[in-house]
Structure formats: structure tokens, C-alpha cells
Design an enzyme around this catalytic site. Structure first.
Site: not given
Ligand code: NAD
Ligand code: WQD
Length: 337
Positions: A31, A124, A148, A152, A199
Site C-alpha cells: 500500500d 463496484s 472513477y 472499474k 453518507l
Molecule cells: P481505501 O482508499 O480506504 O483503500 C484503498 C487503498 O489503496 C488505500 O490504502 C490507498 O492508500 C491504496 N492505494 C491506492 N492506490 C494505490 C497504488 N497505486 N499503489 C498502492 N496502494 C494504493 O478504499 P476502500 O474503501 O478500502 O476501497 C478498496 C477498493 O474497493 C477500491 O478499489 C475501491 O475503488 C473499491 N470500492 C470501494 C467502495 C467503497 O464505497 N468503499 C465501493 C466499491 C468499490
Molecule cells: C449514499 C446515499 C446520497 C452523503 C458511492 C459511490 C459508489 C460506491 C459507494 C465506490 C445517497 C446520500 C450522501 C451525504 C446524503 N463507491 N447522501 N448526504 O453515492 O450510493 O455510492 O459510494 O465504488 O461508486 O458513488 O454512496 O454514501 O455517497 O451516498 O444525503 O452527505 O446518501 O444522496 O442517496 P453512493 P454515498
């Protein structure tokens, strides 16, 4: 069995590392800490009682990656590393495309050179075309509204093509819905930099008094109370889903897209009310206009995960609210507390 976890210091990665260690897997973590803190690595070690190698560098660096693969006999890669802020990706598209695509491609190249053929990818629900019928299953049309999401979408396609060209590979593309919650210990959790976009971190920081009030983005959607509906999933359930995906990849070749969600949709106000009730803490809020790009309702058809992985979410909304709050209360400034 040794798993390389990229992005293991991050939110979902850190929980998955603890779960993997508890299940008896060896791990190696890379990381570059661009969106995380090395304290998370210390806490993973503390929680699991196990040590493991940690490398702080960018996964796009193929030479350093090659050294790690030469030093360790890796059986499977879980690739969490990536940039994930939707809004930031709109203003910095090249950073997102470079980081998320090049890290994935570089990993695949180094894996191929080292005969490693199992890849678990963090995808995602954002890859689904807006307006898809709900609950959305893995065969729904794809299409994104921001860079973003497209990263994906493109990484998924790259992995499908790599597996097509190398039928002895296994790739599991896990499409997460809305991960929330934290480890039950309150020692690891989500630690967003700056003002949270999502959120639940916004709610926990409001409950703490760090933020004045929650801005609810729209109450005129076609949902039961007018606010947006999402499929919130406990990060511990997600972590378990990764262990199940690793086990699946040991026995199967080919590429599978799999939703990780609960199949249940909750509105913004459902979350606020549950959070207040479970934690006995007020969350002041105002209703604001809709956030551009948001849709009314998103929730998963989680049937494929059950059929293929034998996985289903076990934690409920009360667990998610309680655990998110415990983490925030114990760590008012995240890992900087
Ligand atoms: P996060 O940012 O907490 O974790 C990602 C980690 O990757 C971080 O620790 C960052 O420092 C590291 N990183 C980024 N680019 C890097 C690189 N080039 N080399 C080495 N390390 C690197 O995010 P998360 O919420 O734990 O998400 C993990 C994965 O899941 C991500 O790929 C994210 O896009 C995906 N994802 C997250 C969510 C969400 O809502 N949290 C939803 C769907 C998908
Ligand atoms: C959830 C709900 C907002 C913040 C995002 C990314 C998605 C995935 C997950 C990575 C929605 C509402 C939010 C606030 C609010 N990530 N909201 N006030 O948009 O469903 O998904 O995170 O892959 O790609 O788009 O998640 O937590 O931002 O929002 O009312 O301050 O909460 O409108 O209905 P979202 P979120």
C-alpha cells in the site's frame, strides 16, 4: 496459502487482512498510503496477533512488484488498491485512469511472469448503467457516469480479456454495494481524508460534533420517504466475501462478476433513524437539493454470491450503525487520534 493484498491499509483491505489472518492465510501487503495510514497495518497485526510483510510503494511500479513476487511465493492476489472518490475523479480524470488501470495491468503482467493466476478484484455497483431494474443482477447492462466508475468498468474488461486469453486463470470481480460499519473492536474502520463524501462517515462525524449537520441530498425521489435508497453492507461481511472468493478461485478457472450486497435497500432517513436509535445520539440534518449524478434506488440481487461462493451477508443495519459509531467514538480523528 499466501495472498498478496494490495491496498491492505485501506478501509476494506484492512478488514479483509484481519479476516484472512484469522482464517489461517499468510498475507503480504502493499500500500503506498496515498489514502491510508500505516497505523492500520499495526492494528491489523494487533487484532490478529500475527506478523506479515508490509511494503509501502505504488503498485504501478512493476520493478518493485516483481521483487515482491520473487521474494514470496504468492498463490492469489486481492487488488484493493485504487483511488475511489467519485467527485475527485471528475476533476482529476487522468490520475484516476492512470492509477486504477496501470496498477491493474502491471499486476497482471507481473503475475503472468511469475505464474500466479488467481485475481480477486474490487469492483463496484457503480458499473451498472443508471436506471437498471432493481434488484440489479450481474447480467444487467453496464455504463458509468464518472471517470472513477469507468476505471472499474475498464479494469473489469481487462480482466475478462486476460482470462479469456489465459483459460487457466481465475478472476473474481466483486461488485460491492455501499460498504459501511467497522471491526467490532473499534480498532480499524473508515478514515476518510477531509470532509466525507459518503453518507455514514458524514453521519458519524456529525454525531461527534465535528460537522454541524448532515445534508440530506433530496427528499423528492420516488422512494418510501423520498430520500435515496442504497444497499448498505457491513465491511466485515465484505471481508468474509473475499475469503470465500479466494477459496472459490482455488477451485475454479474463468472470470465471474459477483455482487456483494445484502439485497435490502435503506433510505438516507432509515439510516439516520437507525443510527440515532441504536446509538442514542442525535444526528441533526437538513434537506438539501439532490446531488448531481445520484439515482433514487440501488440494491443488489445477491443470489449469485450465494450460489457460487456460498456467501451471504449476516450483519444487519443495527450492527452497521453500532460498529460505525464505536470506531468513530474511539477514534475521533481516525488514525490520527
Ligand atoms: P481505501 O482508499 O480506504 O483503500 C484503498 C487503498 O489503496 C488505500 O490504502 C490507498 O492508500 C491504496 N492505494 C491506492 N492506490 C494505490 C497504488 N497505486 N499503489 C498502492 N496502494 C494504493 O478504499 P476502500 O474503501 O478500502 O476501497 C478498496 C477498493 O474497493 C477500491 O478499489 C475501491 O475503488 C473499491 N470500492 C470501494 C467502495 C467503497 O464505497 N468503499 C465501493 C466499491 C468499490
Ligand atoms: C449514499 C446515499 C446520497 C452523503 C458511492 C459511490 C459508489 C460506491 C459507494 C465506490 C445517497 C446520500 C450522501 C451525504 C446524503 N463507491 N447522501 N448526504 O453515492 O450510493 O455510492 O459510494 O465504488 O461508486 O458513488 O454512496 O454514501 O455517497 O451516498 O444525503 O452527505 O446518501 O444522496 O442517496 P453512493 P454515498
Amino acid at each position: 496459502m499466501k495472498i498478496l493484498v494490495t491496498g491492505g491499509a485501506g478501509y476494506i483491505g484492512s478488514h479483509t487482512c484481519v479476516k484472512l489472518l484469522n482464517e489461517g492465510y499468510d498475507i503480504v501487503v502493499i500500500d503506498n498510503l496515498v489514502n491510508s495510514n500505516e497505523k492500520a497495518i499495526d492494528r491489523i497485526k494487533e487484532l490478529s496477533g500475527k506478523d506479515f510483510p508490509f511494503y509501502a510503494f505504488d503498485v504501478c511500479d512493476g520493478d518493485r512488484l516483481e521483487e515482491v513476487f520473487k521474494e514470496h511465493s504468492i498463490d492469489c492476489v486481492i487488488h484493493f488498491a485504487g483511488l475511489k472518490a467519485v467527485g475527485e475523479s471528475v476533476s482529476k480524470p487522468l490520475e484516476y485512469y492512470s492509477n486504477n488501470l496501470i496498477s491493474t495491468i502491471t499486476l497482471c503482467r507481473v503475475m503472468a511472469r511469475n505464474q500466479v493466476k488467481r485475481f480477486i478484484f474490487s469492483s463496484s455497483a457503480t458499473v451498472y448503467k443508471p436506471g437498471s431494474p432493481m434488484p440489479v443482477n450481474e447480467t444487467a447492462d453496464l455504463g458509468c457516469t464518472n471517470p472513477y466508475g469507468w476505471t472499474k468498468y475498464m479494469c473489469e474488461q481487462i480482466l475478462r480479456d486476460v482470462v479469456h486469453a489465459n483459460p487457466d486463470w481465475s478472476a473474481v470481480l466483486l461488485r460491492y454495494f455501499n460498504p459501511i460499519g467497522a471491526h467490532e473492536s473499534g480498532m480499524i474502520g473508515e478514515d476518510p481524508a477531509g470532509i466525507p463524501n459518503n453518507l455514514v462517515p458524514y453521519i458519524t462525524q456529525t454525531a461527534l460534533g465535528r460537522l454541524e449537520k448532515l445534508h440530506v441530498y433530496g427528499d423528492d425521489y420516488d422512494t418510501h420517504d423520498g430520500t435515496g435508497v442504497r444497499d448498505y453492507i457491513h465491511v466485515q461481511d465484505l471481508a468474509k466475501g473475499h475469503v470465500d472468493a479466494v477459496n472459490y478461485s482455488l477451485k475454479h478457472t474463468g472470470c465471474e462478476e459477483i455482487n456483494l450486497g445484502t439485497g435490502i435497500g435503506y433510505s438516507v432517513l432509515d439510516i439516520v433513524k437507525a443510527f440515532e436509535r441504536v446509538n442514542q445520539v442525535p444526528v441533526p440534518y437538513v434537506i438539501d437539493p439532490r446531488r448531481p449524478g445520484d439515482v433514487a434506488t440501488v440494491y443488489a440481487d445477491a443470489g449469485k454470491a450465494k450460489n457460487l461462493l456460498g456467501w451471504q451477508a449476516e450483519k444487519n443495519l443495527d450492527d452497521m450503525c453500532r460498529d460505525s459509531w464505536r470506531w468513530q467514538k474511539q477514534n475521533p480523528n481516525g488514525y490520527h487520534s
